[in-house]
Design a protein around this motif. Sequence first.
Motif, PDB file in Angstrom:
ATOM      1  N   GLN A   1       0.315  11.259   1.383  1.00  0.00           N
ATOM      2  CA  GLN A   1      -0.556  10.708   0.341  1.00  0.00           C
ATOM      3  C   GLN A   1       0.061   9.466  -0.298  1.00  0.00           C
ATOM      4  N   ASP A   2       1.401   9.458  -0.433  1.00  0.00           N
ATOM      5  CA  ASP A   2       2.086   8.288  -0.989  1.00  0.00           C
ATOM      6  C   ASP A   2       1.921   7.058  -0.098  1.00  0.00           C
ATOM      7  N   SER A   3       1.705   7.279   1.174  1.00  0.00           N
ATOM      8  CA  SER A   3       1.532   6.163   2.115  1.00  0.00           C
ATOM      9  C   SER A   3       0.339   5.305   1.748  1.00  0.00           C
ATOM     10  N   PHE A   4      -0.641   5.907   1.091  1.00  0.00           N
ATOM     11  CA  PHE A   4      -1.865   5.184   0.769  1.00  0.00           C
ATOM     12  C   PHE A   4      -2.019   4.919  -0.724  1.00  0.00           C
ATOM     13  N   SER A   5      -0.973   5.144  -1.503  1.00  0.00           N
ATOM     14  CA  SER A   5      -1.070   4.967  -2.953  1.00  0.00           C
ATOM     15  C   SER A   5      -1.170   3.488  -3.342  1.00  0.00           C
ATOM     16  N   ASN A   6      -0.579   2.598  -2.543  1.00  0.00           N
ATOM     17  CA  ASN A   6      -0.712   1.159  -2.784  1.00  0.00           C
ATOM     18  C   ASN A   6      -0.504   0.408  -1.471  1.00  0.00           C
ATOM     19  N   ASP A   7      -0.832  -0.881  -1.490  1.00  0.00           N
ATOM     20  CA  ASP A   7      -0.758  -1.680  -0.255  1.00  0.00           C
ATOM     21  C   ASP A   7       0.661  -1.759   0.313  1.00  0.00           C
ATOM     22  N   LEU A   8       1.637  -1.860  -0.562  1.00  0.00           N
ATOM     23  CA  LEU A   8       3.019  -1.959  -0.080  1.00  0.00           C
ATOM     24  C   LEU A   8       3.424  -0.693   0.670  1.00  0.00           C
ATOM     25  N   ASN A   9       3.094   0.483   0.136  1.00  0.00           N
ATOM     26  CA  ASN A   9       3.412   1.735   0.823  1.00  0.00           C
ATOM     27  C   ASN A   9       2.672   1.853   2.153  1.00  0.00           C
ATOM     28  N   THR A  10       1.421   1.409   2.165  1.00  0.00           N
ATOM     29  CA  THR A  10       0.646   1.453   3.405  1.00  0.00           C
ATOM     30  C   THR A  10       1.288   0.560   4.461  1.00  0.00           C
ATOM     31  N   GLU A  11       1.703  -0.638   4.056  1.00  0.00           N
ATOM     32  CA  GLU A  11       2.373  -1.547   4.991  1.00  0.00           C
ATOM     33  C   GLU A  11       3.684  -0.960   5.494  1.00  0.00           C
ATOM     34  N   LYS A  12       4.439  -0.342   4.587  1.00  0.00           N
ATOM     35  CA  LYS A  12       5.712   0.272   4.991  1.00  0.00           C
ATOM     36  C   LYS A  12       5.467   1.425   5.973  1.00  0.00           C
TER      37      LYS A  12
ATOM     38  N   TYR B   1      14.778   2.228   7.672  1.00  0.00           N
ATOM     39  CA  TYR B   1      13.413   2.760   7.712  1.00  0.00           C
ATOM     40  C   TYR B   1      13.331   4.206   7.244  1.00  0.00           C
ATOM     41  N   LYS B   2      14.445   4.804   6.906  1.00  0.00           N
ATOM     42  CA  LYS B   2      14.466   6.234   6.552  1.00  0.00           C
ATOM     43  C   LYS B   2      13.637   6.537   5.303  1.00  0.00           C
ATOM     44  N   ASP B   3      13.585   5.600   4.362  1.00  0.00           N
ATOM     45  CA  ASP B   3      12.862   5.843   3.107  1.00  0.00           C
ATOM     46  C   ASP B   3      11.398   5.399   3.148  1.00  0.00           C
ATOM     47  N   PHE B   4      10.958   4.864   4.287  1.00  0.00           N
ATOM     48  CA  PHE B   4       9.567   4.440   4.408  1.00  0.00           C
ATOM     49  C   PHE B   4       8.684   5.685   4.490  1.00  0.00           C
TER      50      PHE B   4
ATOM     51  N   MET C   1      -5.228 -13.087   9.388  1.00  0.00           N
ATOM     52  CA  MET C   1      -4.837 -11.681   9.508  1.00  0.00           C
ATOM     53  C   MET C   1      -3.742 -11.364   8.499  1.00  0.00           C
ATOM     54  N   ASP C   2      -3.919 -10.253   7.827  1.00  0.00           N
ATOM     55  CA  ASP C   2      -2.870  -9.835   6.913  1.00  0.00           C
ATOM     56  C   ASP C   2      -1.865  -8.942   7.659  1.00  0.00           C
ATOM     57  N   LYS C   3      -0.826  -8.550   6.968  1.00  0.00           N
ATOM     58  CA  LYS C   3       0.261  -7.796   7.592  1.00  0.00           C
ATOM     59  C   LYS C   3      -0.226  -6.466   8.175  1.00  0.00           C
ATOM     60  N   LYS C   4      -1.147  -5.781   7.470  1.00  0.00           N
ATOM     61  CA  LYS C   4      -1.655  -4.498   7.970  1.00  0.00           C
ATOM     62  C   LYS C   4      -2.409  -4.667   9.290  1.00  0.00           C
ATOM     63  N   ASP C   5      -3.195  -5.734   9.409  1.00  0.00           N
ATOM     64  CA  ASP C   5      -3.927  -5.982  10.657  1.00  0.00           C
ATOM     65  C   ASP C   5      -2.966  -6.276  11.804  1.00  0.00           C
ATOM     66  N   ILE C   6      -1.951  -7.070  11.524  1.00  0.00           N
ATOM     67  CA  ILE C   6      -0.952  -7.386  12.551  1.00  0.00           C
ATOM     68  C   ILE C   6      -0.220  -6.125  12.984  1.00  0.00           C
ATOM     69  N   LEU C   7       0.205  -5.321  12.028  1.00  0.00           N
ATOM     70  CA  LEU C   7       0.897  -4.072  12.359  1.00  0.00           C
ATOM     71  C   LEU C   7      -0.011  -3.131  13.149  1.00  0.00           C
TER      72      LEU C   7
END
Length: 179
Positions: free
Chosen positions: A117-128, A93-96, A1-7
Amino acid sequence: MDKKDILNSLIQDTQENSRFIESKTAIITAIIGAILIYYLQDIENIIKYFCSFSRVNYFFLFLVIISTAFNVCFLFKIIFPTDNPKSKIPDNYKDFPNLYLSKEHLNTANPNLIEFQDSFSNDLNTEKAMELEYVKTSYIRNSKLSSYRILIFGVLIQVILFIIHLVIYNSELIRLTAE
């Protein structure tokens, strides 16, 4: 499981816990409602003999009313825990990126979907974004749970006060109707 699945699993578990608390709150709402219905169905006798009741009767009626108001406040705290959980969580977490779209973000005249839209621009943003969502749902769940614990104690006191008042009220009502 990757971090997104765990979250994602953590978010779902936290949301299920919140729903469980809400379903148990419905039982407490029914208890409070039953107490209120008792008084409403006998309002004619309460009004008719109100001036003839003893001070003890007034005292316990007052305590039942106060405990009911107290419990209703905590019911609303469970149903509506917070408007903006992001403002209540730690500052790191304010800047997430925020996945939640508020009414202001969805304004049809001037929509502002950049953060979403920025939440899905890359994997790191999606995880955040998912991490922020988990922290927010955890905050809401913890808020509901603490209110629920207080509510259980409050309803227990309310039921005891109601039973005491019920005994006093009915014994006085029998005495007054016999006169």
